[in-house]
Design a protein around this motif. Structure first.
Motif, short mmCIF file in Angstrom:
data_model
loop_
_atom_site.label_atom_id
_atom_site.label_comp_id
_atom_site.label_asym_id
_atom_site.label_seq_id
_atom_site.Cartn_x
_atom_site.Cartn_y
_atom_site.Cartn_z
N TYR A 168 0.80 -1.28 -0.03
CA TYR A 168 -0.12 0.08 -0.09
C TYR A 168 0.74 1.34 -0.04
O TYR A 168 0.07 2.50 -0.15
CB TYR A 168 -0.97 0.02 1.08
CG TYR A 168 -2.09 -1.07 1.06
CD1 TYR A 168 -3.20 -0.96 0.00
CD2 TYR A 168 -1.92 -2.51 1.66
CE1 TYR A 168 -3.91 -2.04 -0.43
CE2 TYR A 168 -2.87 -3.43 1.22
CZ TYR A 168 -3.58 -3.19 0.42
OH TYR A 168 -4.79 -4.24 0.39
N GLY A 169 2.16 1.25 0.18
CA GLY A 169 2.99 2.28 -0.05
C GLY A 169 3.08 2.64 -1.45
O GLY A 169 3.58 3.69 -1.67
N TYR A 170 2.93 1.71 -2.30
CA TYR A 170 3.06 1.97 -3.84
C TYR A 170 1.73 1.86 -4.50
O TYR A 170 1.70 2.62 -5.50
CB TYR A 170 3.70 0.83 -4.36
CG TYR A 170 5.24 0.81 -3.83
CD1 TYR A 170 6.20 1.79 -4.19
CD2 TYR A 170 5.94 -0.49 -3.29
CE1 TYR A 170 7.43 1.72 -3.72
CE2 TYR A 170 7.17 -0.55 -2.70
CZ TYR A 170 8.04 0.52 -3.09
OH TYR A 170 9.26 0.58 -2.64
N PHE A 171 1.00 1.01 -3.90
CA PHE A 171 -0.47 1.03 -4.90
C PHE A 171 -1.66 1.08 -3.75
O PHE A 171 -1.72 0.88 -2.78
CB PHE A 171 -0.41 -0.44 -5.41
CG PHE A 171 0.71 -0.81 -6.14
CD1 PHE A 171 0.87 -0.58 -7.43
CD2 PHE A 171 1.77 -1.59 -5.44
CE1 PHE A 171 2.23 -0.83 -8.18
CE2 PHE A 171 2.83 -2.08 -6.23
CZ PHE A 171 3.05 -1.69 -7.37
N ARG A 172 -2.63 2.00 -4.69
CA ARG A 172 -3.94 2.25 -3.92
C ARG A 172 -4.84 0.76 -3.61
O ARG A 172 -5.16 0.67 -2.38
CB ARG A 172 -4.87 2.95 -4.76
CG ARG A 172 -5.31 4.42 -4.29
CD ARG A 172 -6.05 5.13 -5.26
NE ARG A 172 -6.59 4.55 -6.57
CZ ARG A 172 -5.86 4.45 -7.52
NH1 ARG A 172 -4.76 5.04 -7.92
NH2 ARG A 172 -6.49 3.67 -8.57
N ASN A 173 -4.46 0.10 -4.57
CA ASN A 173 -5.40 -1.17 -4.42
C ASN A 173 -4.80 -2.16 -5.74
O ASN A 173 -3.89 -1.70 -6.16
CB ASN A 173 -6.74 -0.89 -4.27
CG ASN A 173 -7.21 -0.20 -5.66
OD1 ASN A 173 -6.59 -0.46 -6.80
ND2 ASN A 173 -8.34 0.67 -5.63
N ARG A 174 -5.56 -3.27 -5.57
CA ARG A 174 -5.21 -4.41 -6.40
C ARG A 174 -5.34 -3.89 -8.09
O ARG A 174 -4.34 -4.08 -8.70
CB ARG A 174 -5.96 -5.53 -6.31
CG ARG A 174 -5.72 -6.77 -7.15
CD ARG A 174 -6.54 -7.80 -6.76
NE ARG A 174 -6.65 -8.91 -7.89
CZ ARG A 174 -7.07 -9.04 -8.90
NH1 ARG A 174 -7.98 -8.03 -9.37
NH2 ARG A 174 -7.06 -9.88 -9.88
N ASP A 175 -6.40 -3.08 -8.14
CA ASP A 175 -6.77 -2.58 -9.69
C ASP A 175 -5.37 -1.62 -10.03
O ASP A 175 -5.14 -1.71 -11.19
CB ASP A 175 -8.07 -1.87 -9.61
CG ASP A 175 -9.12 -2.63 -9.73
OD1 ASP A 175 -8.95 -3.92 -9.96
OD2 ASP A 175 -10.28 -2.33 -9.44
N ALA A 176 -4.92 -0.94 -9.10
CA ALA A 176 -3.87 0.05 -9.62
C ALA A 176 -2.67 -0.85 -9.85
O ALA A 176 -1.93 -0.53 -10.63
CB ALA A 176 -3.64 0.97 -8.43
N LEU A 177 -2.38 -1.84 -9.28
CA LEU A 177 -1.12 -2.89 -9.56
C LEU A 177 -1.47 -3.35 -10.73
O LEU A 177 -0.41 -3.49 -11.67
CB LEU A 177 -1.07 -3.87 -8.44
CG LEU A 177 -0.13 -5.04 -8.84
CD1 LEU A 177 1.26 -4.43 -9.02
CD2 LEU A 177 -0.23 -6.24 -7.99
N LEU A 178 -2.78 -3.95 -11.07
CA LEU A 178 -2.96 -4.42 -12.44
C LEU A 178 -2.64 -3.55 -13.59
O LEU A 178 -2.19 -3.79 -14.52
CB LEU A 178 -4.49 -5.03 -12.28
CG LEU A 178 -4.60 -6.30 -11.62
CD1 LEU A 178 -6.10 -6.49 -11.57
CD2 LEU A 178 -4.02 -7.30 -12.12
#
Length: 185
Positions: A44-54
């Motif tokens: 969560y330091g890098y991505f808001r959520n799983r969708d952001a990672l995808l």
């Protein structure tokens, strides 16, 4: 002394490995954290959520599978045939989590079920085809022949992984080399 964070790129690469192994459903934060040997809090330091990672995984794939390859090919210089040779060598050797065949096939499968991914795939494929057209067009004056060669290159790159047939005493590598020679004449 500060806490060492798992780099953003490691999350993306591990996400690509999960995608290649099990599709987008397999890209789960907790599973990725376990594979990286870290807690999921760092995610969560890098991505808001799983969708952001995808989304970032797709961004990385798009950048690495198209633009970065084209830049590497062009950086080596030479005429169109030399660049095509380099392109074939680079793509045949691509085995990383972002640019490997498993990731490519997983994204193509994902695109069948997700229109946003399909749009990205079309953009990448169109960029690749533009580049191939420019290279083949430099020594092949017939537009239909150029298009045919581009389609054959693409079909070999993607489709050869789905073919289990034997090659009448030749190895797969030998058949691919024959195709390469034919395409460059």
């Amino acid at each position: 002394m500060g806490v060492t964070r798992t780099p953003r790129g490691a999350w993306i690469e591990q996400g690509m490995r999960a995608l290649a192994a099990g599709g987008p459903e397999a890209v789960r934060i907790e599973v990725l954290a376990q594979a990286l040997g870290v807690s999921k809090g760092g995610f969560y330091g890098y991505f808001r959520n799983r969708d952001a990672l995808l989304g970032e995984m797709l961004d990385a794939w798009e950048r690495e599978a198209a633009e970065a390859v084209i830049e590497r090919v062009d950086a080596g210089g030479g005429d169109a045939r030399a660049r095509l040779e380099r392109l074939f060598t680079i793509t045949a050797a691509a085995t990383g989590p972002v640019t490997g065949v498993a990731s490519e096939l997983a994204i193509r499968d994902w695109a069948r079920r997700d229109e946003d991914v399909a749009a990205r795939l079309r953009r990448v494929d169109n960029r690749r085809m533009e580049y191939l057209r420019a290279l083949f067009g430099a020594f092949c004056p017939d537009e239909k022949e150029v298009e045919l060669r581009c389609m054959l290159v693409f079909s070999l790159r993607i489709g050869s992984y789905f073919i289990a047939a034997e090659h009448g005493g030749l190895s797969r590598a030998q058949v691919m080399e024959l195709a390469r020679e034919r395409l460059l004449t």
